[in-house]
Enzyme design. Structure first.
Site, PDB file in Angstrom:
ATOM      1  N   GLU A  33      23.057   9.843 118.991  1.00  0.00           N
ATOM      2  CA  GLU A  33      21.761  10.331 119.444  1.00  0.00           C
ATOM      3  C   GLU A  33      20.691   9.499 118.746  1.00  0.00           C
ATOM      4  OE1 GLU A  33      21.332  14.498 118.800  1.00  0.00           O
ATOM      5  OE2 GLU A  33      22.906  15.052 120.214  1.00  0.00           O
TER       6      GLU A  33
ATOM      7  N   ASP B 199      11.316  20.105 115.111  1.00  0.00           N
ATOM      8  CA  ASP B 199      11.977  19.375 114.037  1.00  0.00           C
ATOM      9  C   ASP B 199      11.599  19.949 112.675  1.00  0.00           C
ATOM     10  OD1 ASP B 199      13.102  17.624 115.867  1.00  0.00           O
ATOM     11  OD2 ASP B 199      11.379  16.277 115.808  1.00  0.00           O
TER      12      ASP B 199
END
Length: 302
Positions: free
Chosen positions: A73, A84
């Site tokens: 990824e 995040d």
């Protein structure tokens, strides 16, 4: 985290029913099929493109498959991430400060492909940079760069025509997220156009949270598999080989991100200078995680 995509359009097949696969010949499909035959889950590794600079980040990317990563990824840095945790936010800011852009992230995938034409690459991030780049141009550039899949965390199912359907038409897997709050009424809609694999976020909250209860993870994976024949990969909180082994006992893949980003940060000085080789630090961590994943045996039948 929010789910992406919904309806079938323009003849694109869906993956809501058992045994129904949208795409069957992407690098992701081939890799997941191969690992199923080997009887083990995939190790899916996330890192931030351009952290701390382009050359170092590319060296990290090249080191991942050699250390045991099965799928990569590649993070697209964005200035205003919503899901995040602090570690990945900091990595994104380092990358942006170092001059990383979406164009450079695509170039990184293309540079990686010069030496590795087998390891699947999934771009992960937010829609804003893609929108600014232009969806049609982005998909053409991503395909030309050797990108196999997309995870775009801030597009809800109701906006599937924005990117999901065009990506599928372009031959790029669109990987969707499911969470503990995705109930059985919502799940079929979430899964409708997904392909490659399903990414199960094992807890609510931001990236880098504590590891979820492995028993509950197993129950969730089984529930999702009741709705789709796609592999289910589990992420959030995995940091050690033992945790990877425990999650891999029920999942088709184990996703590790924050631990890798931290391995980079831990070898950077206060001014961002490298006090050790980030690629070597990441390779050491991933090597241990890969060993844990390879000890996790999947059930023979799904």
């Amino acid at each position: 985290w929010r789910e992406c995509c919904s309806n079938t359009s323009n003849g694109v097949r869906t993956s809501t029913l058992k045994g129904d696969r949208n795409m069957t010949n992407t690098r992701i499909d081939r890799r997941m099929t191969k690992l199923k035959q080997e009887g083990r889950p995939a190790l899916v590794t996330y890192f931030m493109g351009g952290d701390p600079d382009y050359a170092t980040s590319l060296s990290i990317m090249k080191a991942l498959p050699k250390a045991g990563a099965d799928i990569i990824e590649l993070g697209m840095p964005f200035s205003d991430p919503m899901a995040d945790g602090p570690a990945i936010q900091a990595a994104g800011l380092r990358a942006l400060k170092g001059g990383q852009t979406l164009v450079k992230t695509l170039a990184m995938a293309a540079d990686f492909r010069k030496e590795d034409d087998d390891t699947p690459i999934v771009l992960m991030g937010y829609y804003n940079p893609i929108y600014n780049h232009g969806v049609e141009r982005f998909l053409a550039d991503a395909k030309a760069s050797g990108v196999d899949g997309l995870i775009v965390v801030d597009l809800p199912p109701e906006m599937d025509e924005e990117l999901c359907i065009p990506a599928l038409k372009a031959g790029i897997n669109f990987i969707r997220l499911a969470t503990p709050t995705t109930d059985d009424r919502r799940l079929p809609k979430v899964l409708e156009n997904t392909s490659g694999f399903v990414y199960y976020v094992s807890m609510t909250g931001i990236t880098g949270s504590a590891l979820a209860d492995t028993a509950k993870v197993g129950e969730a994976v089984a529930r999702i598999k009741g709705h789709t024949a796609l592999p289910v990969c589990v992420g959030f909180g995995v940091k050690t080989a033992e945790q990877a082994r425990a999650i891999g006992a029920s999942a088709d893949g184990v996703v590790v991100g924050t631990a890798i980003v931290n391995a980079v940060a831990n070898v950077l000085g206060p001014k961002g200078e490298k006090i050790a080789d980030p690629a070597e630090a990441v390779a050491t961590l991933v090597g241990g995680l890969a060993q844990g994943v390879r000890q996790a045996r999947l059930a023979a039948a799904e």
